[in-house]
Scaffold this active site. Structure first.
Site, short mmCIF file in Angstrom:
data_model
loop_
_atom_site.label_atom_id
_atom_site.label_comp_id
_atom_site.label_asym_id
_atom_site.label_seq_id
_atom_site.Cartn_x
_atom_site.Cartn_y
_atom_site.Cartn_z
N GLU A 18 25.09 22.49 17.41
CA GLU A 18 24.34 22.66 18.66
C GLU A 18 23.38 21.49 18.87
OE1 GLU A 18 23.98 27.58 18.56
OE2 GLU A 18 22.43 26.36 17.63
N LYS A 177 21.85 37.53 24.08
CA LYS A 177 21.79 38.12 22.73
C LYS A 177 21.91 36.98 21.74
CE LYS A 177 24.40 41.17 19.63
NZ LYS A 177 25.20 40.22 18.83
N MET A 179 20.25 35.32 17.62
CA MET A 179 19.88 35.69 16.26
C MET A 179 18.60 35.00 15.78
SD MET A 179 23.75 35.79 14.63
CE MET A 179 23.23 36.43 13.04
N ASP A 203 29.72 33.30 24.64
CA ASP A 203 30.60 34.47 24.59
C ASP A 203 29.98 35.57 25.43
OD1 ASP A 203 28.95 36.32 22.51
OD2 ASP A 203 28.78 34.22 21.95
#
Ligand code: SAH
Length: 237
Positions: A18, A177, A179, A203
């Site tokens: 990333e 969403k 982490m 996703d």
């Protein structure tokens, strides 16, 4: 020895893939590890007239993958802020998005609300602490420059999702969403440092395709989109 200049912005990015397009677009230079006991790596440089530091979580020596997730996010945010004394912490990364909220793969978000979806502590004193609900100021000019949407980010320790988490996401109109973000915003709050997050959708959580398959297929597109969005945000902040 000269103290390195205080960065205007510290970018925190969990995964090396990333971060690489961002490191390359600004020609940041490697400055070693933030702590000898951790794999987290620091880069420095300038972009749009601003002093930049960038930290990635680094590769786990035992499991040979990026140390994603909240535990590393917390310790890296704390140490990197302490050692750089950055004026603002920017968490950049990928996230799961939601068709029901109008998301498409590659969409960028700059959420203003963050909480944990899997720290369930059904005790009066600890319930709210576990959820860790925090809001930050919107940055409309940076958000418009990046063509990013506003939203709510929910953080947990799993890539997959349970039925009760899906119900929570629908109730709270969650758009991202991930982490890491809720853990990092907690540290930024404790260290009284302004916080911004930019998340790009790899996703769709409420889509039948398994998350892992979509994530791997869409990562190249998402990380390129992330680099463009981050460039625009840093120019406009
Ligand atoms: N399978 C991937 C690992 C990705 S783990 C690989 O092979 O490299 C997921 C990382 O991307 C985390 O840092 C998290 O913040 C983010 N992420 C992307 N989509 C996510 C989702 N649906 N749920 C949780 N985190 C997600």
């Amino acid at each position: 020895m000269n103290q390195p200049e205080q960065p205007d912005i510290l970018l925190q990015i969990a995964m090396r893939v990333e971060a690489m397009p961002i490191i390359e677009q600004w020609s940041l230079t490697a400055h070693g590890k933030i702590d000898s006991a951790l794999p987290a790596e620091l880069w420095r440089g300038r972009a749009h007239g601003r002093q930049i530091a960038l930290v990635i979580h680094g590769c786990d020596a035992t499991y040979h993958c990026d140390q994603i997730g909240t535990e590393t996010a917390t310790i890296v945010a704390f140490l990197a802020l302490r050692c750089t004394r950055a004026k603002l912490l920017l968490n950049a990364g990928t996230c799961g998005g939601f068709q029901s909220q109008g998301a498409h793969i590659g969409d960028a978000y700059m959420p203003t609300r963050f909480f944990f979806h899997d720290q369930r502590v059904d005790l009066d004193l600890f319930r709210a602490f576990g959820i860790g609900d925090r809001s930050i100021a919107d940055r409309p000019s940076a958000r418009h420059a990046a063509q990013a949407k506003i939203g709510t980010c929910s953080t947990g320790s799993s890539l997959d999702v349970t039925a009760s988490e899906l119900a929570l996401f629908a109730r709270e109109s969650v758009t991202c969403k991930d982490m890491e973000a809720a853990a990092i915003v907690r540290v930024a709050h404790d260290l009284d440092t302004p916080f911004v997050a930019v998340k790009v959708v790899t996703d769709l959580v409420d889509h039948p395709e398994p998350v892992a398959t979509a994530f791997v297929r869409n990562l190249a597109v998402a990380r390129a989109r992330l680099a463009v969005a981050i460039d625009a945000v840093v120019a406009a902040l």
